[in-house]
Design an enzyme around this catalytic site. Structure first.
Site, PDB file in Angstrom:
ATOM      1  N   ASP A  97       0.817  -1.425   0.054  1.00 51.87           N
ATOM      2  CA  ASP A  97       0.047  -0.044   0.001  1.00 51.87           C
ATOM      3  C   ASP A  97       0.775   1.245  -0.128  1.00 51.87           C
ATOM      4  O   ASP A  97       0.718   2.224  -0.773  1.00 51.87           O
ATOM      5  CB  ASP A  97      -1.057   0.142   1.352  1.00 51.87           C
ATOM      6  N   GLU A 120      -5.295   7.495   0.145  1.00 51.19           N
ATOM      7  CA  GLU A 120      -5.631   7.014   1.371  1.00 51.19           C
ATOM      8  C   GLU A 120      -4.784   7.039   2.594  1.00 51.19           C
ATOM      9  O   GLU A 120      -5.025   7.469   3.594  1.00 51.19           O
ATOM     10  CB  GLU A 120      -6.202   5.749   1.188  1.00 51.19           C
ATOM     11  N   ASP A 192      -6.688   5.257  -4.221  1.00 47.11           N
ATOM     12  CA  ASP A 192      -6.713   4.134  -3.234  1.00 47.11           C
ATOM     13  C   ASP A 192      -5.394   3.279  -3.879  1.00 47.11           C
ATOM     14  O   ASP A 192      -5.550   2.658  -4.908  1.00 47.11           O
ATOM     15  CB  ASP A 192      -7.999   3.381  -3.208  1.00 47.11           C
ATOM     16  N   ILE A 194      -4.174   0.453  -3.018  1.00 47.33           N
ATOM     17  CA  ILE A 194      -4.474  -1.042  -2.885  1.00 47.33           C
ATOM     18  C   ILE A 194      -5.887  -0.918  -2.201  1.00 47.33           C
ATOM     19  O   ILE A 194      -6.189  -0.805  -1.084  1.00 47.33           O
ATOM     20  CB  ILE A 194      -3.545  -2.088  -2.297  1.00 47.33           C
ATOM     21  N   THR A 197      -7.347  -4.600   0.445  1.00 52.80           N
ATOM     22  CA  THR A 197      -6.198  -4.942   0.957  1.00 52.80           C
ATOM     23  C   THR A 197      -6.407  -6.444   1.535  1.00 52.80           C
ATOM     24  O   THR A 197      -5.557  -7.486   1.324  1.00 52.80           O
ATOM     25  CB  THR A 197      -5.774  -4.244   2.125  1.00 52.80           C
ATOM     26  N   LYS A 339     -14.758  -4.781  -8.404  1.00 58.08           N
ATOM     27  CA  LYS A 339     -16.268  -5.137  -8.729  1.00 58.08           C
ATOM     28  C   LYS A 339     -16.675  -3.998  -9.822  1.00 58.08           C
ATOM     29  O   LYS A 339     -17.455  -4.453 -10.602  1.00 58.08           O
ATOM     30  CB  LYS A 339     -17.103  -4.855  -7.378  1.00 58.08           C
ATOM     31  N   ARG A 353     -24.133  -2.437  -1.938  1.00 55.95           N
ATOM     32  CA  ARG A 353     -23.345  -2.292  -0.889  1.00 55.95           C
ATOM     33  C   ARG A 353     -24.109  -1.371  -0.016  1.00 55.95           C
ATOM     34  O   ARG A 353     -24.396  -0.235  -0.011  1.00 55.95           O
ATOM     35  CB  ARG A 353     -22.109  -1.347  -1.071  1.00 55.95           C
ATOM     36  N   ASP A 365     -12.469   5.031  -2.329  1.00 55.95           N
ATOM     37  CA  ASP A 365     -13.124   3.686  -2.370  1.00 55.95           C
ATOM     38  C   ASP A 365     -14.204   3.491  -3.550  1.00 55.95           C
ATOM     39  O   ASP A 365     -14.730   2.478  -3.897  1.00 55.95           O
ATOM     40  CB  ASP A 365     -14.028   3.288  -1.002  1.00 55.95           C
TER      41      ASP A 365
END
Length: 426
Positions: A97, A120, A192, A194, A197, A339, A353, A365
């Protein structure tokens, strides 16, 4: 011999010298993209930019994500328990990251220093004597990528050598984005390094996610997914297997959404030149992706949700909602913003979600994924049908979760069912 700056990471990015002239044709060392028989001309949809020349920011963004993917792939193979820390929400942060964020911010600082970075991670967990071994490891990973990037480009005539980064420089590069809040004025990268994670640690799906925001509007996005298969999963699948080299999804306002191998040297340049294909298995394939071509309805529809038990998503709510819509297929479980790439190319039809009311989403995100899905023809809103606002600080405040769909028709049905079931009140 002279020492060149470590910021030459960005010098691997081909820079156009004149409007309308493709940098791809001017690069003598660029690998061959496609076999001649596989190359076809792009056929833009109504309203698209026929030339398809992506802005230089997107070329830089794809290159930054490609380089960051190198450190992710190498680290995933050898990650140890001592190379990760936990944040206050119990989500893990690994050396990858930190290294990926350093690489992306360094590339983009060199190529577009006028664009601010929102990212992030911060370097707080790397500073201080107690954290020195972790910072040493991050710096080592970053320098390996610098050396690899240097080996891919032509050597300078003056004989200068690449300069590697020191620990403090790496920490400062990470903090370049870790302390910034986005606003509605000017341009921002939203990163972001990663996403997903836990998926990364468990060798499942994850994404290096980078968005471009201009005056409060998300106009571009790149999703680097090193474990994503080159072709969509077959109907009835319940997960997306890990298959290198992975896929990079990229999109820009009014230029559509596209997919290419994660290792592709210049995917935006290939699109601009019309060197695209309709077959994911073609060598160096760069493909247009569109949800309106691949979506399904009713019983045949499928949806995605987070892998396993998640503190940020209610599986019970998604199951209840999809059952009321008549969906019989089991959910596809997948980590991360991968996704959104899967939705954009047709692996599934919905991403649902529903986090608890105590959880606040973060802009990094969803920003890059929202750009890819929207340009592919999909729709993304919160559970009440409101557009997502990425310019109101580092948090993304939503009502009733996040809903992404392959078509406007399906999205309307989802929102009506959410309201009918009172899910906004839960």
């Amino acid at each position: 011999r002279a020492m060149a700056s470590a910021s030459l990471l960005a010098s691997t990015i081909p820079r156009p010298t004149a409007p309308g002239v493709s940098a791809r044709r001017r690069s003598p060392n660029r690998p061959r993209m496609l076999a001649p028989s596989a190359v076809v001309e792009a056929s833009p949809r109504d309203g698209d930019d026929v030339t398809r020349h992506f802005p230089d920011e997107m070329r830089a963004a794809c290159e930054a994500v490609r380089l960051a993917s190198i450190v992710c792939v190498e680290t995933q193979r050898t990650l140890t328990s001592g190379e990760k820390v936990s944040k206050s929400d119990d989500s893990p942060v690994t050396v990858a990251d930190f290294a990926a964020q350093c690489i992306v911010t360094s590339v983009l600082q060199e190529s577009h220093p006028d664009i601010q970075m929102v990212a992030e991670e911060s370097a707080d967990d790397l500073r201080g004597e107690a954290n020195a071994p972790l910072l040493d490891r991050v710096t080592s990973l970053v320098n390996k990528v610098i050396l690899r990037a240097d080996s891919e480009k032509e050597k300078p005539e003056d004989g200068s050598m690449v300069r590697l980064m020191f620990n403090e420089e790496v920490a400062d590069a990470i903090d370049r984005g870790g302390k910034t809040d986005p606003s509605r004025s000017g341009k921002y990268w939203i990163l972001d390094p990663i996403d997903g994670t836990k998926g990364f640690i468990n060798k499942r799906q994850y994404a290096i996610a980078l968005a471009l925001m201009d005056d409060g509007e998300i106009v571009g996005g790149v999703l680097g997914c090193p474990n994503m298969p080159s072709e969509p999963i077959p109907p009835g699948s319940t997960e997306i297997p890990s298959e290198p080299p992975g896929v990079v999804f990229f999109a820009f306002k009014d230029k559509g959404a596209w997919a290419a191998p994660m290792t592709h040297g210049d995917p935006t340049g290939a699109v601009g030149d019309g060197h695209v294909t309709f077959r994911a298995t073609d060598e160096g394939a760069v493909m247009r992706i569109a949800t309106d071509v691949t979506h399904t309805h009713g019983r045949d529809a499928s949806y995605m949700e987070s892998w396993g038990d998640s503190i940020v998503a209610s599986h019970e709510m998604t199951r209840e909602l999809t059952q009321r819509l008549g969906v019989v297929n089991p959910p596809v479980r997948i980590d991360s913003m991968a996704k959104y790439g899967a939705l954009a190319r047709g692996d599934t039809d919905m991403y649902l979600r529903f986090p608890p009311k105590t959880y606040r989403e973060k802009v990094w995100d969803h920003a890059a994924g929202a750009a890819v899905v929207t340009e592919a023809g999909g729709v993304i809103t919160d559970g009440a049908g409101n557009g997502l606002d990425f310019a109101n600080g580092r948090f993304l405040d939503v009502e009733g979760g996040i809903v992404a769909s392959s078509t406007a028709e399906l999205h309307e049905k989802l929102l009506k069912q959410i309201e009918a079931q009172g899910l906004l009140e839960k």
